[in-house]
Write a protein that holds these residues in place. Sequence first.
Motif, PDB file in Angstrom:
ATOM      1  N   PHE A 195     -14.237   7.037 -14.089  1.00 23.94           N
ATOM      2  CA  PHE A 195     -13.064   6.298 -14.022  1.00 23.94           C
ATOM      3  C   PHE A 195     -12.515   6.222 -12.754  1.00 23.94           C
ATOM      4  O   PHE A 195     -12.313   6.952 -12.069  1.00 23.94           O
ATOM      5  CB  PHE A 195     -12.167   6.733 -15.191  1.00 23.94           C
ATOM      6  N   ARG A 196     -12.416   4.902 -12.346  1.00 24.84           N
ATOM      7  CA  ARG A 196     -11.909   4.749 -10.909  1.00 24.84           C
ATOM      8  C   ARG A 196     -10.471   3.987 -10.830  1.00 24.84           C
ATOM      9  O   ARG A 196     -10.680   2.716 -11.262  1.00 24.84           O
ATOM     10  CB  ARG A 196     -12.858   4.159 -10.084  1.00 24.84           C
ATOM     11  N   SER A 197      -9.363   4.442 -10.319  1.00 24.09           N
ATOM     12  CA  SER A 197      -8.250   3.632 -10.318  1.00 24.09           C
ATOM     13  C   SER A 197      -8.506   2.569  -9.183  1.00 24.09           C
ATOM     14  O   SER A 197      -8.914   2.812  -8.283  1.00 24.09           O
ATOM     15  CB  SER A 197      -6.943   4.729  -9.952  1.00 24.09           C
ATOM     16  N   ALA A 198      -7.786   1.371  -9.392  1.00 23.73           N
ATOM     17  CA  ALA A 198      -7.768   0.354  -8.408  1.00 23.73           C
ATOM     18  C   ALA A 198      -6.885   0.906  -6.946  1.00 23.73           C
ATOM     19  O   ALA A 198      -7.369   0.462  -6.065  1.00 23.73           O
ATOM     20  CB  ALA A 198      -7.009  -0.838  -9.118  1.00 23.73           C
ATOM     21  N   GLU A 199      -6.082   1.824  -7.163  1.00 20.75           N
ATOM     22  CA  GLU A 199      -5.193   2.076  -6.169  1.00 20.75           C
ATOM     23  C   GLU A 199      -4.976   3.636  -6.279  1.00 20.75           C
ATOM     24  O   GLU A 199      -4.447   4.275  -7.279  1.00 20.75           O
ATOM     25  CB  GLU A 199      -3.712   1.341  -6.138  1.00 20.75           C
ATOM     26  N   ASP A 200      -5.580   4.460  -5.277  1.00 16.99           N
ATOM     27  CA  ASP A 200      -5.705   5.619  -5.462  1.00 16.99           C
ATOM     28  C   ASP A 200      -5.068   6.245  -3.943  1.00 16.99           C
ATOM     29  O   ASP A 200      -5.811   6.141  -2.731  1.00 16.99           O
ATOM     30  CB  ASP A 200      -7.145   6.335  -5.618  1.00 16.99           C
ATOM     31  N   HIS A 201      -3.953   7.200  -3.786  1.00 18.82           N
ATOM     32  CA  HIS A 201      -3.523   7.657  -2.549  1.00 18.82           C
ATOM     33  C   HIS A 201      -4.126   8.937  -2.417  1.00 18.82           C
ATOM     34  O   HIS A 201      -3.546   9.456  -1.197  1.00 18.82           O
ATOM     35  CB  HIS A 201      -2.146   7.630  -2.545  1.00 18.82           C
ATOM     36  N   VAL A 202      -4.953   9.307  -2.961  1.00 16.32           N
ATOM     37  CA  VAL A 202      -5.387  10.719  -2.631  1.00 16.32           C
ATOM     38  C   VAL A 202      -7.096  10.895  -2.334  1.00 16.32           C
ATOM     39  O   VAL A 202      -7.516  11.231  -1.480  1.00 16.32           O
ATOM     40  CB  VAL A 202      -5.193  11.850  -3.729  1.00 16.32           C
ATOM     41  N   VAL A 203      -7.767  10.345  -3.460  1.00 16.90           N
ATOM     42  CA  VAL A 203      -9.318  10.122  -3.222  1.00 16.90           C
ATOM     43  C   VAL A 203      -9.572   8.764  -2.945  1.00 16.90           C
ATOM     44  O   VAL A 203      -9.106   7.693  -3.296  1.00 16.90           O
ATOM     45  CB  VAL A 203      -9.845  10.533  -4.428  1.00 16.90           C
ATOM     46  N   ALA A 204     -10.545   8.740  -1.718  1.00 12.55           N
ATOM     47  CA  ALA A 204     -11.211   7.634  -1.341  1.00 12.55           C
ATOM     48  C   ALA A 204     -12.142   6.845  -2.292  1.00 12.55           C
ATOM     49  O   ALA A 204     -12.942   7.656  -3.012  1.00 12.55           O
ATOM     50  CB  ALA A 204     -11.675   7.491   0.006  1.00 12.55           C
ATOM     51  N   ASN A 226      -4.527  -0.203 -13.385  1.00 10.46           N
ATOM     52  CA  ASN A 226      -3.189  -0.250 -13.577  1.00 10.46           C
ATOM     53  C   ASN A 226      -2.620   1.056 -13.381  1.00 10.46           C
ATOM     54  O   ASN A 226      -1.626   1.826 -14.066  1.00 10.46           O
ATOM     55  CB  ASN A 226      -2.509  -0.769 -14.742  1.00 10.46           C
ATOM     56  N   SER A 227      -3.368   2.205 -12.711  1.00  9.00           N
ATOM     57  CA  SER A 227      -3.184   3.574 -12.398  1.00  9.00           C
ATOM     58  C   SER A 227      -3.232   3.949 -11.041  1.00  9.00           C
ATOM     59  O   SER A 227      -3.969   3.477 -10.302  1.00  9.00           O
ATOM     60  CB  SER A 227      -3.944   4.286 -13.147  1.00  9.00           C
ATOM     61  N   PHE A 228      -2.652   4.897 -10.611  1.00  7.39           N
ATOM     62  CA  PHE A 228      -2.974   5.628  -9.334  1.00  7.39           C
ATOM     63  C   PHE A 228      -3.785   6.801  -9.594  1.00  7.39           C
ATOM     64  O   PHE A 228      -4.624   6.898 -10.515  1.00  7.39           O
ATOM     65  CB  PHE A 228      -1.723   6.050  -8.600  1.00  7.39           C
ATOM     66  N   HIS A 229      -3.820   7.957  -8.806  1.00  7.77           N
ATOM     67  CA  HIS A 229      -4.793   8.879  -8.885  1.00  7.77           C
ATOM     68  C   HIS A 229      -4.658   9.672  -9.917  1.00  7.77           C
ATOM     69  O   HIS A 229      -5.933   9.921 -10.662  1.00  7.77           O
ATOM     70  CB  HIS A 229      -4.599   9.828  -7.651  1.00  7.77           C
TER      71      HIS A 229
END
Length: 268
Positions: A195-204, A226-229
Motif C-alpha cells: 500500500f503506497r500513499s500518494a503523499e508521504d513525508h517520511v518514506v520515499a 488520500n493519506s500521508f505516511h
Amino acid sequence: MSFDPATHGHQFFPGSASVGVLVLHGFTSTTASVIEWARAIHHADDAAGHHPSVSVPLLPGHGTSWEDLAKENWHAWRDAVDEEYWRLRSRHDHVVVCGLSMGGALAVQLAARYRVAGLLLVNPALALTNRAAAYSHIARHVVTSVPGIGSDIKRPSEGEVTYDRTPLAAVAQLNLLIRQAIKTLPAVSAPALVFRSAEDHVVAGASVDLIRERSAGPVEVIALPNSFHVATMDYDQGIVETASRQAVQNLMRGLGLTHSAGEVAASA
C-alpha cells in the motif's frame, strides 16, 4: 510522555485458522498505530468460520522513552520479530507478515530468511525522504536527538502517539536495518501486497520501486490517494483494512494472496 500498556503494548488476538498474522508497527511508534489494521485482519475467516491469530508485538525501545530507544540496535528489533514469528508458526501452518514503515523493512528482512505465506506492507521504509538521515551515524556524536517524526497523517482529527524526540543513534540503526532489508530482497519469494500513499513525508517512493524490481515474488501495489505516511490511521484506512482482510481470507480459503485484492480495495 506516558504510554499505557493496555493501549500501546503487545496485543494478541487468538484464532484457530491455518494462518497466523504478525503485524509490526513503525519507528518511534507503538502498537496503537496498527491495532485497527490488526483487528480488521482478525475478522477474516476460512470456509469453516475460523479466524487467524494476530500478534502485534511492541518492538524493543518503544513505548517507554526515546532514551531507551537510543540504546537499542536493529538486531534487537529483528530478534523480537523472529520470536513472534516462531510463536505463530508453532500454532499455525502459515504466517503472513504485515508492517508499517520500519515494520515493513522488518517484514521484508524476515521473509528473506524464513517461510512466509505473504507480505502486507504499508509505506515500507526502504528509502527515507530525509537525506540527512544517512549521516545520523556521524551526527549522533554531536546531536543526541532531534524533534519527533511521528503523526504524518492527513486526517486532522487523528494523531499518532510517538516519541516527541527521535534519537539519532536509533536512526543510525534504522539505516542499517534498511540496508540489510534491501540486500536480502532477492531472497523474498512470498507474494506482497504493498500500500503506497500518494503523499508521504517520511518514506520515499523508491521503497516501492525497490520491492518491485528486486523481490523474487509477485508484487501488487495499491494506491492510497488520500493519506500521508501513517495510512493505517488516515483517510484511506478503510482501503488498507478491507484489502488486507480479503488477502488473508483468500489464503485461508486456498486462493492467492492478491486474488481480487485490488478490486476489493478499489471498492472500499
